[in-house]
Motif scaffolding. Structure first.
Motif, PDB file in Angstrom:
ATOM      1  N   SER A  17      66.287  31.051 -26.070  1.00 17.50           N
ATOM      2  CA  SER A  17      66.806  29.701 -25.797  1.00 17.50           C
ATOM      3  C   SER A  17      65.944  28.658 -26.512  1.00 17.50           C
ATOM      4  CB  SER A  17      66.792  29.432 -24.291  1.00 17.50           C
ATOM      5  OG  SER A  17      65.444  29.263 -23.845  1.00 17.50           O
ATOM      6  N   PRO A  18      66.486  27.454 -26.720  1.00 16.01           N
ATOM      7  CA  PRO A  18      65.678  26.382 -27.322  1.00 16.01           C
ATOM      8  C   PRO A  18      64.404  26.089 -26.515  1.00 16.01           C
ATOM      9  CG  PRO A  18      67.988  25.787 -27.389  1.00 16.01           C
ATOM     10  CD  PRO A  18      67.886  27.045 -26.567  1.00 16.01           C
ATOM     11  N   HIS A  23      58.356  27.006 -26.139  1.00 14.46           N
ATOM     12  CA  HIS A  23      57.192  27.675 -25.540  1.00 14.46           C
ATOM     13  C   HIS A  23      56.429  28.475 -26.595  1.00 14.46           C
ATOM     14  CE1 HIS A  23      57.940  26.501 -21.456  1.00 14.46           C
ATOM     15  NE2 HIS A  23      59.122  27.100 -21.411  1.00 14.46           N
ATOM     16  N   VAL A  24      57.146  29.140 -27.478  1.00 16.66           N
ATOM     17  CA  VAL A  24      56.491  29.902 -28.549  1.00 16.66           C
ATOM     18  C   VAL A  24      55.718  28.953 -29.461  1.00 16.66           C
ATOM     19  CG1 VAL A  24      56.902  31.322 -30.606  1.00 16.66           C
ATOM     20  CG2 VAL A  24      58.095  31.842 -28.483  1.00 16.66           C
ATOM     21  N   LEU A  25      56.319  27.822 -29.808  1.00 14.60           N
ATOM     22  CA  LEU A  25      55.625  26.843 -30.652  1.00 14.60           C
ATOM     23  C   LEU A  25      54.367  26.319 -29.966  1.00 14.60           C
ATOM     24  CD1 LEU A  25      58.636  24.795 -32.084  1.00 14.60           C
ATOM     25  CD2 LEU A  25      57.337  26.627 -33.214  1.00 14.60           C
ATOM     26  N   ASP A  26      54.459  26.050 -28.674  1.00 14.40           N
ATOM     27  CA  ASP A  26      53.292  25.582 -27.922  1.00 14.40           C
ATOM     28  C   ASP A  26      52.194  26.650 -27.892  1.00 14.40           C
ATOM     29  OD1 ASP A  26      54.585  23.182 -27.418  1.00 14.40           O
ATOM     30  OD2 ASP A  26      55.202  23.761 -25.384  1.00 14.40           O
ATOM     31  N   PRO A  37      57.477  24.348 -37.410  1.00 13.33           N
ATOM     32  CA  PRO A  37      58.704  24.917 -36.852  1.00 13.33           C
ATOM     33  C   PRO A  37      59.755  25.119 -37.936  1.00 13.33           C
ATOM     34  CG  PRO A  37      57.975  22.999 -35.599  1.00 13.33           C
ATOM     35  CD  PRO A  37      57.152  23.039 -36.854  1.00 13.33           C
ATOM     36  N   LEU A  38      60.480  26.194 -37.835  1.00 19.16           N
ATOM     37  CA  LEU A  38      61.620  26.480 -38.714  1.00 19.16           C
ATOM     38  C   LEU A  38      62.816  26.771 -37.814  1.00 19.16           C
ATOM     39  CD1 LEU A  38      59.858  28.877 -41.266  1.00 19.16           C
ATOM     40  CD2 LEU A  38      60.374  26.453 -41.587  1.00 19.16           C
ATOM     41  N   PRO A  39      63.385  25.727 -37.203  1.00 22.42           N
ATOM     42  CA  PRO A  39      64.479  25.932 -36.257  1.00 22.42           C
ATOM     43  C   PRO A  39      65.637  26.688 -36.905  1.00 22.42           C
ATOM     44  CG  PRO A  39      63.710  23.672 -36.209  1.00 22.42           C
ATOM     45  CD  PRO A  39      63.050  24.329 -37.385  1.00 22.42           C
ATOM     46  N   PRO A  40      66.369  27.471 -36.164  1.00 23.04           N
ATOM     47  CA  PRO A  40      66.357  27.451 -34.715  1.00 23.04           C
ATOM     48  C   PRO A  40      65.365  28.428 -34.066  1.00 23.04           C
ATOM     49  CG  PRO A  40      68.222  28.740 -35.452  1.00 23.04           C
ATOM     50  CD  PRO A  40      67.522  28.216 -36.689  1.00 23.04           C
ATOM     51  N   GLY A  74      57.419  35.984 -21.720  1.00 22.05           N
ATOM     52  CA  GLY A  74      58.472  36.992 -21.763  1.00 22.05           C
ATOM     53  C   GLY A  74      59.257  36.982 -23.064  1.00 22.05           C
ATOM     54  N   ILE A  75      58.771  36.268 -24.068  1.00 23.26           N
ATOM     55  CA  ILE A  75      59.498  36.123 -25.334  1.00 23.26           C
ATOM     56  C   ILE A  75      58.962  37.124 -26.349  1.00 23.26           C
ATOM     57  CG2 ILE A  75      60.085  34.536 -27.211  1.00 23.26           C
ATOM     58  CD1 ILE A  75      59.521  32.269 -25.108  1.00 23.26           C
TER      59      ILE A  75
END
Length: 184
Positions: A17-18, A23-26, A37-40, A74-75
């Motif tokens: 999810s976004p 959370h991963v970026l943080d 960041p390289l969304p999405p 959990g990602i």
């Protein structure tokens, strides 16, 4: 490749999810301040300075990050580690069971890239891959070995030079998030 910087290309699972991506970026920011960041669902991180801080090599640090992301959020992430971000991005799509693929030197990069099909090269489109294949260039190694003038005739000047360089583990865009020309 000079070995002067170490780049992670971090991919999140397609069902992330976004909010989980954030959370991963943080979490990445806790490992290095140089995150793009390289969304999405992806990000670049330059970790050279972090290696001294954590006292491990880039592959081990990526494995630690991956475990921390799994435990704390959990990602699941896949991480390609290389000297350029195009190579790291290609690697992150082929990490295998460990979730991390570390290409520590030019020889490892060449060994990894050479047998892959041309369409696996980060940044190559289906039409470009088809053009190369029509000329008998089916692997990244064949593209890397081809004379630049021939590749430029097939794909056009700029695209031919860029993709041949990437096939050789060279990324003309720069060595990390600070060179990506996209600012946070």
């Amino acid at each position: 490749m000079t070995g002067t910087s170490v780049i992670w290309h971090v991919r999140c699972r397609p069902d992330t999810s976004p909010e989980d991506y954030r959370h991963v970026l943080d979490l990445l920011a806790g490992f290095t301040p140089q995150v793009q960041p390289l969304p999405p669902l992806a990000a670049l991180a330059r970790v050279k300075g972090s290696l001294r801080l954590f006292g491990v090599d880039a592959g081990e640090l990526a494995a630690r990050f991956r475990v921390r992301a799994l435990v704390q959020t959990g990602i699941d992430t896949h991480i390609g580690v290389a000297d350029t971000w195009a190579t790291a991005a290609t690697a992150s799509a082929r990490v295998g069971r460990s979730g991390v693929l570390h290409l520590p030197d030019p020889r490892a990069v060449e060994h990894f890239l050479a047998p892959l099909p041309v369409q696996a090269l980060h940044g190559i489109g289906p039409a470009q891959a088809g053009q190369l294949q029509r000329y008998g260039l089916h692997t990244i190694g064949a593209l890397a070995a081809m004379d630049e003038t021939v590749v430029c005739r097939i794909l056009g000047g700029k695209a031919g030079r860029t993709l041949r360089a990437r096939a050789r583990g060279i990324d003309p865009r720069g060595r990390g998030p600070e060179d990506a020309r996209v600012h946070l």
